[in-house]
Write an enzyme that holds these catalytic residues in place. Sequence first.
Site, PDB file in Angstrom:
ATOM      1  CG  PHE A 138      -1.988   1.031   1.151  1.00 24.05           C
ATOM      2  CD1 PHE A 138      -3.112   0.835   0.357  1.00 24.05           C
ATOM      3  CD2 PHE A 138      -1.866   2.226   1.833  1.00 24.05           C
ATOM      4  CE1 PHE A 138      -4.104   1.807   0.260  1.00 24.05           C
ATOM      5  CE2 PHE A 138      -2.855   3.201   1.749  1.00 24.05           C
ATOM      6  CZ  PHE A 138      -3.972   2.991   0.956  1.00 24.05           C
ATOM      7  CG  ASP A 212      -0.208  -2.038   6.949  1.00 22.08           C
ATOM      8  OD1 ASP A 212      -1.278  -2.336   7.512  1.00 22.08           O
ATOM      9  OD2 ASP A 212      -0.082  -1.019   6.232  1.00 22.08           O
ATOM     10  CE1 TYR A 237      -9.436   2.600   6.568  1.00 23.13           C
ATOM     11  CE2 TYR A 237      -8.576   3.980   8.341  1.00 23.13           C
ATOM     12  CZ  TYR A 237      -8.445   3.431   7.087  1.00 23.13           C
ATOM     13  OH  TYR A 237      -7.321   3.703   6.355  1.00 23.13           O
ATOM     14  CE  LYS A 238      -7.714  -0.696   5.294  1.00 24.22           C
ATOM     15  NZ  LYS A 238      -8.297  -0.188   4.047  1.00 24.22           N
ATOM     16  NE  ARG A 391     -10.272  -3.141  -2.519  1.00 23.64           N
ATOM     17  CZ  ARG A 391      -9.737  -2.444  -1.514  1.00 23.64           C
ATOM     18  NH1 ARG A 391      -8.534  -2.755  -1.081  1.00 23.64           N
ATOM     19  NH2 ARG A 391     -10.359  -1.431  -0.974  1.00 23.64           N
TER      20      ARG A 391
HETATM   21  C1  LIG Z   1      -2.410  -1.736   3.862  1.00 25.33           C
HETATM   22  C2  LIG Z   1      -2.823  -0.363   4.273  1.00 25.33           C
HETATM   23  N1  LIG Z   1      -2.019   0.362   5.070  1.00 25.33           N
HETATM   24  C3  LIG Z   1      -2.363   1.608   5.454  1.00 25.33           C
HETATM   25  C4  LIG Z   1      -3.538   2.186   5.024  1.00 25.33           C
HETATM   26  C5  LIG Z   1      -3.854   3.604   5.392  1.00 25.33           C
HETATM   27  O1  LIG Z   1      -4.107   3.736   6.724  1.00 25.33           O
HETATM   28  P1  LIG Z   1      -4.382   5.180   7.364  1.00 25.33           P
HETATM   29  O2  LIG Z   1      -5.321   5.891   6.486  1.00 25.33           O
HETATM   30  O3  LIG Z   1      -4.961   4.850   8.717  1.00 25.33           O
HETATM   31  O4  LIG Z   1      -3.087   5.882   7.493  1.00 25.33           O
HETATM   32  C6  LIG Z   1      -4.410   1.461   4.214  1.00 25.33           C
HETATM   33  C7  LIG Z   1      -5.675   2.049   3.767  1.00 25.33           C
HETATM   34  O5  LIG Z   1      -6.465   1.494   3.055  1.00 25.33           O
HETATM   35  C8  LIG Z   1      -4.037   0.163   3.816  1.00 25.33           C
HETATM   36  O6  LIG Z   1      -4.814  -0.561   3.005  1.00 25.33           O
END
Ligand SMILES: Cc1ncc(COP(=O)(O)O)c(C=O)c1O
Length: 432
Positions: A138, A212, A237-238, A391
């Site tokens: 990401f 992560d 939030y997921k 997705r």
């Molecule tokens: C793998 C991953 N890491 C980090 C994030 C972003 O996290 P944040 O917005 O809390 O910084 C996301 C958002 O979708 C994600 O999918």
Amino acid sequence: MMMSRLPDSRASCVACDATDALAAHRAAFALPPGVIYLDGNSLGALPRATAAHVHAVVEREWGDGLIRSWNGAGWIDAPRRVGAKIAQLIGAGDDEVICADSTSLNLFKVLACALRLQRSAADAAPARRVILSERGNFPTDLYMAQGLIELTGAQHELQLVDAVDLVATIDTLGPRLAVLMLTHVNFQTGAMHDMDAQTRRAHAVGALTIWDLAHSAGAVPVNLRAAAADFAVGCGYKYLNGGPGAPAFVFAAHRHLARLRDDRFAQPLAGWLGHRAPFDFDAAYTPAAGIERFTVGTPSILALAALDCGVDTVLAAGIEALRAKSVALTELFIRLVETRCLQETLRLVSPRDAAQRGSQVCFAHPQAWPVMQALIARGVIGDFRAPDILRFGIAPLYVGFADLWDAVEALRDVLDSEIWRALQFQPRQAVT
Ligand SMILES: Cc1ncc(COP(=O)(O)O)c(C=O)c1O
């Protein structure tokens, strides 16, 4: 949920729902009628308990309690309290996890710590220069690493490789590898790394690991302790259903927490709530003894109240049972799409082997954006990821077998009618 045979008709999907022990948990969510929600990997659904709980926190704790609620209602402990619940889902000790900030910020903090831990005091420049990650990680994780490298005078470098080349690269880098930084379940493909094996490999050459867990927490069983992982971060939030912009979480293994007390290794965002005694208002920063040192400023109590309810929905179902149902659902979804949508233009992007897949299924289609828009217009909410990915996040807490049958029928209909051709392809449109 063990399933000897996948359902092959709508009636058999309905029968599966009728015997599914987790089906009752769907009633804990306020999903709008007519919607099949396949985007819980981006924003989890709203638990019914959340509105009343947040309302009570607002009216009673904030309204009546006012500032007294920091102690009286336990606000000050909320980041640890909710963190301890998340710890149960990711195989961590309750004093190794805390809720704070966003995943991006937490990644910055743990990466800085990991690089500091890897640096010998005697070295003018670090011998272990490389942060290794996956090309398809990401982007925020990569951006945070790049930003940190720039900020600290380019003493490190970020090396990106494809997932298949990770093991060989770890071995080749050997003593030059500082940190292996991976997202456990890939946001785009749903491919899941073998956390134990990758961590072992990194440790074998003396590197530290950062995981992560944005697409893992609440979706797949994770055991950070068993894997001997060093640091981890993740989203609220997921699959944790904490609400838009919910606080993230951060994990640091006990063995590192003990060392991070040393100023040389402290996380660099030295905010007052990460101080050993914030209410001494000391001009000099001394990091807190435990996981609290990863907090920076005042936590969002209302957001934590919502996250608390979201995490409870996952704990109530049990992560092992959720995973078993998730595997059955994702297997079914792949089978149905491949047998009922006779489209040579659709290509499975997620791993076919359930053991290597998180709780999402992705298909590539050259017109993925308009196809997804047409699906959403029919009440099947998945999402699009550039350049060509459809997705589908499959959250077993509130998605059932018949939902997937209906979603695939809608997809078939959209593809057969070619309704999507009327929509203009907009690959760069903002996605939620
Ligand atoms: C793998 C991953 N890491 C980090 C994030 C972003 O996290 P944040 O917005 O809390 O910084 C996301 C958002 O979708 C994600 O999918």
